[in-house]
Write an enzyme that holds these catalytic residues in place. Structure first.
Site, short mmCIF file in Angstrom:
data_model
loop_
_atom_site.label_atom_id
_atom_site.label_comp_id
_atom_site.label_asym_id
_atom_site.label_seq_id
_atom_site.Cartn_x
_atom_site.Cartn_y
_atom_site.Cartn_z
N SER A 1 8.34 37.65 46.10
CA SER A 1 8.35 38.80 45.18
C SER A 1 9.79 39.23 44.99
CB SER A 1 7.57 39.96 45.81
OG SER A 1 8.34 40.59 46.82
N ASP A 2 10.05 40.05 43.98
CA ASP A 2 11.35 40.71 43.97
C ASP A 2 11.27 41.87 44.97
OD1 ASP A 2 13.93 41.46 43.47
OD2 ASP A 2 13.76 41.38 41.29
N TRP A 3 12.38 42.47 45.22
CA TRP A 3 12.51 43.50 46.25
C TRP A 3 11.48 44.62 46.01
CZ3 TRP A 3 16.76 44.08 49.89
CH2 TRP A 3 16.79 45.31 50.53
#
Ligand code: NOJ
Length: 748
Positions: free
Chosen positions: A291-293
């Site tokens: 995932s992104d952050w």
């Protein structure tokens, strides 16, 4: 008989004993030497073997990634509850943590260490948008392999790059991190960067696992405002935003990152259609998605998940395998599986994908990094030389009236003015890895190194990048008046582009335009150098200043590479990977637009244009001048008609008609005149950068494969439709030198 029976009995017992004993010892050796630790076994077998040995908690652990190591994570690592860290740097640090995983955790699964190595680790290259301006994928591939060498020597295994988001809106700060507006150009660079980072063998300890990001349509943020909604049709998604990802997957990228944005109502990090149906089912991607952050947690504010358990469920079912610093998987997955809300097979699939990449990366064989090797690697001579080559190839000569450039090295005097002339930190650009400002060669230094001993170089800052003070103008005007030539270095600071740094205006910030106008009144011939992370609207500069050199944010070798071009040691060959608008009112503006039912026509009012400015960009996609001139001739298209699945071969002769060596970027565009859905007016389908001596002529060949002619039709099939295709070959998307056409007959 009796005796025989007696012997028989004991004989059988002995056999049973031997079998039992050997079974037990086999069992023991299996535990001591499990298949998954045996490098001679095929990776898929190793993955399966390891998976059967893992508890559910350990499986979920592999799916969790945390940023920066603190002691509290030690316990989690021991318990096998972490798969990866990001932002842990330096071999001593990564080794220390790896040792906990390998010596104290039950199954000894190595951690994978990730970091944003975007355009360099310590040797900082030009920003990716500038790298695309080189139109030289081999050079960019080399730079990526250097970045991999430096980063791996500091304990990094995995980079969150390349960013391959198509960006048609320069207000979006992250345009700096990608390869511009064109799906074909971005696809070429996507594959080049993946090859550079990952090398020929991902298991080589000096290669990085690549991560294509941000999947997908992140660059379509409405209003150019970072993280904003993307409203993209399935067709546009497939024709425009997905191709660079597909190219990266085909080049072997090990991972992808799911984006922050939503795609027409479904957030990218909970989007099963893009993450599973397209990526895994159609493209057969077998690596993993991170995932992104915190983007899984963000499914809640998106209004897509009710709470964190719901967010975890949506993300994992969609196909997000690893949770970056979100803590959503660690706190929810176990219970969700226990409650039967997520089948364990879903977890197994995600974990297998993560383990597969860890095996491919050779982490089980070389989990540690040699200490002390990095010193001789960072910023070494060869790396700096490649950085300098990238700088000079990325510079775009936007204007050169009266051949003001190149400058003579023995010019009598020069006034170097502007807030970016003696600047180091801002030349690094956004996301500059472990770049250090002191490593940067400032532009004034590059110039001083180049000029003759007799040349007088004056310097004045003039103003700051982004405030309203004009106090420095007088000093700048004084030196401008006494110099033979002014070099005015203006633009954006590094932190004006990049994540969460969108701008609503695209003018030069602060009072820099006023400074240029003030200098202009002195009448001293002036060259403007523009440093930026995005296209700027610089109409006044274009109209009034005779020479303009676009320098982007050039990285550590900025001053040297720029001086090479200013003084003619390198003939500029950069071309724009993105259109420059005249004003923000034109955005989005991109060359591969549709024709509309009323294409713009000069002097005809009821056509698609503005009443206050022209509809065309200030500088078009593919544009860039040279110190020499090139002549195009002899366009050949073969075959002109094809009914079968044949390739079309196009060739053109290009001659250097000037008096110095130069590199030309020969660009091939096509136009599918008519389709079951409307087609862009022009699409780049090939380019070649060639070097020619004065008077030299070369034939440039292109192959147009059926895949290059195909698009998603009315029924969303990827097809080539029969009909006429125009071929345009030229120096930019606007400056077409030769045209022709070919016909596709019948079914393809
Ligand atoms: C957020 C950014 O969107 C992404 O590009 C980056 O890789 C991660 N943070 C990790 O730093």
């Amino acid at each position: 008989m009796k005796r025989k029976g007696y012997l028989d009995f004991f004989g059988k017992l002995a056999v049973i004993f031997i079998i039992l004993a050997s079974l037990t010892s086999m069992g023991q050796s299996n535990i001591k030497n499990p298949i998954y630790l045996n490098p001679d076994q095929p990776i898929e077998k190793r993955v399966k073997d390891l998976l059967t040995r893992m508890t559910l908690e350990e499986k979920i652990g592999q799916m969790c990634q945390f940023s920066v190591f603190t002691e509290k994570y030690g316990k989690l690592v021991k318990g096998g509850k972490v798969g990866s860290f990001l932002n842990v740097l330096g071999a001593e640090n990564t080794n220390k943590i790896q040792r906990i995983a390998l010596e104290q955790s039950r199954l000894k699964i190595p951690l994978i260490f990730g970091f944003d190595v975007i355009h360099g680790y310590r040797t900082i290259f030009p920003i990716p948008l500038a790298e695309a301006a080189t139109w030289n994928p081999q050079l960019v591939e080399k730079a990526a392999s250097i970045s991999a060498l430096e980063a791996t020597s500091a304990g990094i295994d995995w980079t969150f790059a390349p960013m391959v988001d198509i960006a048609r809106d320069p207000r979006w700060g992250r345009i700096a991190e990608g390869f511009g507006e064109d799906p074909y150009l971005a696809s070429v660079f996507s594959a080049a960067k993946v090859r550079g980072f990952q090398g020929k063998e991902l298991s080589n300890p000096f290669t990085l696992v690549a991560c294509l990001k941000h999947f997908v349509a992140y660059g379509a943020a409405e209003g150019g405002r970072d993280y904003n909604t993307s409203e993209v049709s399935e067709r546009t998604l497939r024709n425009v935003y997905l191709p660079p990802f597909k190219a990266g997957v085909e080049a072997g990228a090990g991972t992808l990152m799911s984006a922050f944005n939503e795609i027409s109502g479904i957030p990218a990090s909970g989007n099963r259609h893009t993450l599973t149906e397209i990526l895994r089912d159609e493209w057969k991607f077998d690596g993993f998605v991170v995932s992104d952050w915190g983007s899984i947690a963000e499914l809640i504010p998106h209004g897509f998940a009710e709470d964190s358990a719901h967010a975890a469920k949506e993300a994992v079912i969609a196909g997000v395998d690893m949770d970056m610093e979100g803590r959503i998987y660690i706190s929810n997955l176990l219970q969700l599986v226990k409650d039967g809300k997520i089948p364990e097979e879903v977890i197994d699939k995600a974990v297998s994908r993560i383990l597969r990449i860890k095996f491919r990366a050779g982490l089980f064989e070389h989990p540690y990094t040699k200490i002390d090797q990095s010193k001789s690697i960072m910023l070494c001579k060869e790396h700096l030389q490649t950085a300098r080559e990238e700088v000079r190839e990325s510079l775009v000569l936007l204007k050169n009236e009266g051949n003001l450039l190149p400058l003579r090295k023995d010019i009598k005097s020069l006034a170097v003015i502007g807030p970016l002339a003696d600047n180091q930190a801002d030349l690094l650009g956004t996301w500059a890895g472990r770049g250090v400002a002191e490593d940067v060669v400032p532009i004034i230094k590059g110039i001083r190194n180049k000029v003759s001993g007799a040349t007088k170089v004056y310097y004045a800052k003039g103003c700051n990048i982004d405030d309203t003070s004009t106090n420095g103008f007088d000093e700048a005007l004084n030196i401008a008046r006494k110099a033979a030539m002014v070099l005015l270095v203006v633009g954006e600071s590094a932190d004006m582009s990049g994540e969460a740094h969108s701008r609503a205006f695209l003018d030069l910030p602060g009072v820099q335009k006023d400074l240029i106008q003030a200098i202009y009144t002195t009448g001293t011939p002036t060259i403007v150098l523009i440093l930026t992370g995005r296209p700027l609207s610089i109409s006044w500069v274009k109209k009034n200043i005779k020479a303009i050199l676009l320098c982007w944010h050039p990285g550590v070798q900025g001053g040297n590479g720029i001086a090479d071009v200013l003084f003619g040691d390198y003939n500029p060959s950069g071309r724009l990977p993105v259109s420059f608008p005249r004003t923000i009112g034109q955005i989005p503006i991109y060359y591969n637009h549709k024709n509309t039912g009323r294409p713009p026509k000069e002097n005809i009012r009821w056509t698609s244009k503005y009443i206050d400015i022209p509809w065309t960009p200030l500088f078009p996609f593919g544009y860039g001048e040279s110190y020499t001139s090139f002549e195009y001739s002899n366009l050949q298209i073969k075959p002109k008609e094809t009914g079968s699945n044949k390739e079309i071969r196009v060739s053109v002769d290009v001659k250097n008609t000037g008096d110095r060596r130069g590199e030309e970027v020969v660009q091939l565009y096509i136009h599918d005149l008519f389709g079951s859905v409307t087609r862009p007016v022009k699409e780049l389908k090939g380019f070649k950068k060639i070097s020619l001596k004065p008077g030299e002529k070369k034939t440039v060949n292109f192959i147009i494969t059926p895949e290059k002619l195909a698009f998603y039709d009315r029924n969303m099939n990827f097809v080539v439709e029969p009909g006429t295709f125009d071929v345009m070959v030229g120096k930019s998307s606007e400056n077409i030198q030769l045209t022709g056409s070919f016909e596709i007959i019948g079914d393809q």
